[in-house]
Write a protein that holds these residues in place. Structure first.
Motif, mmCIF file in Angstrom:
data_model
loop_
_atom_site.group_PDB
_atom_site.id
_atom_site.type_symbol
_atom_site.label_atom_id
_atom_site.label_comp_id
_atom_site.label_asym_id
_atom_site.label_seq_id
_atom_site.Cartn_x
_atom_site.Cartn_y
_atom_site.Cartn_z
ATOM 1 N N ILE A 140 0.460 -12.467 -54.784
ATOM 2 C CA ILE A 140 -0.271 -11.263 -54.370
ATOM 3 C C ILE A 140 -0.607 -11.374 -52.891
ATOM 4 O O ILE A 140 -0.639 -12.473 -52.327
ATOM 5 N N LYS A 141 -0.838 -10.211 -52.275
ATOM 6 C CA LYS A 141 -1.136 -10.190 -50.845
ATOM 7 C C LYS A 141 -2.651 -10.101 -50.668
ATOM 8 O O LYS A 141 -3.280 -9.178 -51.188
ATOM 9 N N VAL A 142 -3.186 -11.067 -49.943
ATOM 10 C CA VAL A 142 -4.641 -11.112 -49.758
ATOM 11 C C VAL A 142 -4.930 -11.015 -48.268
ATOM 12 O O VAL A 142 -4.471 -11.840 -47.484
ATOM 13 N N SER A 143 -5.679 -9.990 -47.870
ATOM 14 C CA SER A 143 -6.007 -9.880 -46.451
ATOM 15 C C SER A 143 -7.509 -10.085 -46.251
ATOM 16 O O SER A 143 -8.277 -10.158 -47.213
ATOM 17 N N GLY A 144 -7.911 -10.206 -44.990
ATOM 18 C CA GLY A 144 -9.333 -10.361 -44.663
ATOM 19 C C GLY A 144 -9.884 -11.730 -45.024
ATOM 20 O O GLY A 144 -11.073 -11.872 -45.338
ATOM 21 N N ILE A 145 -9.055 -12.773 -45.010
ATOM 22 C CA ILE A 145 -9.562 -14.129 -45.275
ATOM 23 C C ILE A 145 -10.147 -14.645 -43.961
ATOM 24 O O ILE A 145 -9.429 -14.819 -42.971
ATOM 25 N N LYS A 146 -11.464 -14.863 -43.982
ATOM 26 C CA LYS A 146 -12.194 -15.150 -42.740
ATOM 27 C C LYS A 146 -12.541 -16.638 -42.699
ATOM 28 O O LYS A 146 -13.260 -17.127 -43.563
ATOM 29 N N VAL A 147 -12.027 -17.340 -41.708
ATOM 30 C CA VAL A 147 -12.290 -18.785 -41.609
ATOM 31 C C VAL A 147 -12.985 -19.062 -40.273
ATOM 32 O O VAL A 147 -12.455 -18.689 -39.225
ATOM 33 N N PRO A 148 -14.172 -19.695 -40.291
ATOM 34 C CA PRO A 148 -14.851 -19.965 -39.018
ATOM 35 C C PRO A 148 -13.961 -20.759 -38.055
ATOM 36 O O PRO A 148 -13.216 -21.657 -38.494
ATOM 37 N N ALA A 149 -14.052 -20.431 -36.757
ATOM 38 C CA ALA A 149 -13.192 -21.088 -35.756
ATOM 39 C C ALA A 149 -13.348 -22.599 -35.802
ATOM 40 O O ALA A 149 -12.396 -23.337 -35.568
ATOM 41 N N ALA A 150 -14.561 -23.072 -36.127
ATOM 42 C CA ALA A 150 -14.807 -24.513 -36.143
ATOM 43 C C ALA A 150 -13.990 -25.195 -37.245
ATOM 44 O O ALA A 150 -13.677 -26.379 -37.160
ATOM 45 N N GLU A 151 -13.619 -24.465 -38.299
ATOM 46 C CA GLU A 151 -12.891 -25.068 -39.430
ATOM 47 C C GLU A 151 -11.375 -25.021 -39.224
ATOM 48 O O GLU A 151 -10.701 -26.036 -39.340
#
Ligand SMILES: Cc1cc2nc3c(=O)[nH]c(=O)nc-3n(C[C@H](O)[C@H](O)[C@H](O)COP(=O)(O)OP(=O)(O)OC[C@H]3O[C@@H](n4cnc5c(N)ncnc54)[C@H](O)[C@@H]3O)c2cc1C
Length: 523
Positions: free
Chosen positions: A2-13
């Motif tokens: 499935i296509k999942v968008s909007g996965i937000k990962v902090p820049a520090a990680e």
């Protein structure tokens, strides 16, 4: 998947934590994710100091696991190359080995129609030596330089692949670049780039592949004329070190880039119909990369996880002119991109690592056919700017330069400040108001403070302006019909020089489209 968008990962990680964050979006446990392919990565720095990587991914889930919410099934984008053509009696000829010519030749050859490729410049290995000699000594080879030679104008560049256009062939072009040696990350980055160091290998690999498919590649060979009969094109004239000879052909893909002024004139003399078009001219602006990073990322710039930042700015002036930044090269250098004796042309390039101290970008003012007289008025205007830059740069391919604070104060600069210019062989500090036409300088002077409101520090007094950037796009368009044919049947104008593309990606796509038209006519 499935296509999942909007996965937000902090820049520090960073990317290695994507699975955890994708699981959160899906409402499942990380161990329920059995496969994850990143489709797109971008950086969101709108709410500094909280900066995030934003991902779209194709995700596979363990059997029996259902995500929370609705997600579409992932369907990979698909482009099917044209096949089933029969080679004609005489091979098609492709003029120019820039992105347009390379992808045209590749499409023809893989479609079963090997072609002859004519390139006025030299193979990338020799060209690299010629260009480096020019940058270090000011000795210009007018046939082997940053505009002319294997790989075309994009070889000594940042290799940025961003485009505002949408075409199913774009993903295909990126996949082919990756297959020939470009970094795999171009397949998912929102702002992909290859870097000049990697591009040279890519170009060489494409050449070797073309040869293996039966293409005949002729370097140091210039297309200088053609003849026709009642069916249209029947031969092309080629000039090499031994003289002029003829090649019989009914199909010519013409991808000469925007610097081939002699070729445009020759085509016009032979009755090929063209029209003047809008383009833009100006300067390169150079800042310290760390200053722009701080403005774009805030404190997150110090994390070390984010890519060198970039910018894209455009303003509309009351005069009706547009001023915009163009072809920004993070961590790169300003390059001498001349191809004509007595003319200075600037542009920019970066290595894949983008790890230089400075960032530079074109700062350009739009001009239209209404600003000039005649078909070649714009081309002559470009050439005059290049000659003016040559004179004010000291007459040995040094480039005239000025600090932003002095440019805005209309007084000459005498030395650099915090930003050391990267242009080689050298810059000569002066007053750019003496180099460029008044309306161009006035537009840039009006635009700088407006752009500074969008990116603090853009009009930093120590930023360096280097002239002249004149070859951002073609001043003419070679007319073509819905089948991509020129006014002379059998000629297919193609790429940036013909006026149908702007940049590496769109030029490559246009090359494919022209070749497809020929393949379809040969079925
Ligand atoms: C320094 C620099 C940096 C750039 N950076 C980027 C970037 O990061 N991203 C981006 O998208 N774009 C960039 N560009 C623009 C990009 O390179 C062009 O848009 C692209 O190369 C155009 O492709 P093309 O195939 O149409 O023409 P070109 O790449 O210009 O290729 C034309 C080829 O035709 C040959 N030729 C011309 N006349 C003849 C003739 N009569 N006979 C035989 N051969 C001939 C030339 O030698 C040349 O090799 C940059 C350009 C420069 C100069």
């Amino acid at each position: 998947m499935i296509k999942v968008s909007g996965i937000k990962v902090p820049a520090a990680e960073g990317k290695k934590f994507i699975k955890r964050h994708a699981a959160r979006v899906l409402g499942v446990k990380p161990e329920d994710i059995t496969a994850l392919e990143v489709l797109k990565e971008s950086v969101d720095s709108r709410k500094k100091p909280d900066v995030y990587f934003i991902y779209t991914a194709a995700v596979g889930l363990r059997e029996g696991v259902t995500p929370r919410g609705r997600f579409e099934t992932y369907v990979p984008d698909k482009y099917t190359p044209v096949t089933g053509a029969f080679p004609p009696e005489n091979r098609p000829v492709v003029v120019g080995m820039g992105p347009a010519g390379l992808f045209a030749a590749l499409t023809l050859a893989e479609g079963g129609v090997p072609c002859t490729v004519i390139e006025r410049g030299q193979p990338v290995e020799q060209r690299d030596r010629d260009v480096n000699r020019f940058w270090s000594s000011g000795k210009l080879d007018t046939e082997s330089n940053v505009q002319f030679g294997e790989g075309g104008a994009g070889t000594f560049s940042d290799g940025k692949l961003t485009t505002g256009t949408n075409d199913p062939r774009i993903g295909y072009v990126f996949r082919r670049f990756a297959e020939f040696g470009a970094p795999e990350e171009i397949l998912y980055l929102a702002k992909p780039h290859i870097g000049t160091d990697r591009l040279k290998t890519v170009v060489k690999n494409i050449r070797e592949h073309l040869i293996s498919l039966g293409c005949d590649i002729r370097f140091g060979s210039k297309f200088t004329g053609f003849s026709t009969d009642e069916n249209g094109l029947n031969s092309v004239q080629i000039q090499d070190k031994d003289g002029v000879y003829e090649l019989k052909t009914r199909h010519l893909i013409l991808a000469p880039g925007n610097g081939a002024r002699d070729t445009f004139r020759m085509l016009h003399d032979h009755g090929v119909r063209m029209e003047p078009k809008s383009f833009a001219v100006g300067v390169r602006i150079e800042h310290l990369q760390r200053d722009i990073d701080m403005t774009q990322y805030g404190e997150a710039a110090t994390l070390g996880t984010l890519p060198a930042s970039s910018y894209k700015l455009a303003v509309h002036l009351t005069s009706g002119r547009g001023v915009f930044t163009f072809c920004v090269c993070p961590g790169g250098s300003v390059v001498a991109a001349s191809s004509e004796t007595g003319g200075v042309v600037t542009n920019g390039m970066s290595d894949f690592a983008r790890d230089g101290k400075n960032i530079n970008g074109g700062l350009l003012v739009s001009v239209t056919p209404a600003d000039f007289d005649g078909l070649f008025g714009g081309m002559e205007f470009q050439a005059e700017l290049e000659r003016s830059a040559f004179r004010h740069g000291g007459g040995a391919y040094g480039a005239p330069a000025q600090l932003v604070k002095d440019f805005l104060g209309r007084r000459p600069s005498t030395d650099h400040g915090r930003v050391a210019p990267t242009y080689r062989p050298a810059v000569r500090f002066c007053n750019l108001w003496d180099v460029l036409p008044g309306f161009i300088c006035e537009a840039i002077a009006e635009a700088l403070p407006l752009m500074n409101r969008k990116i603090r520090g853009f009009a930093d007094g120590d930023a360096v302006l280097t002239a002249a950037e004149t070859r951002s796009s073609s001043p003419v368009r070679i007319l073509r019909d819905e089948n991509y044919g020129a006014s002379v049947p059998g000629i297919y104008p193609c790429g940036e020089g013909a006026g149908y593309a702007g940049g590496i990606t769109t030029s490559s796509v246009d090359g494919i489209k022209c070749a497809e038209k020929i393949l379809e006519s040969l079925k």
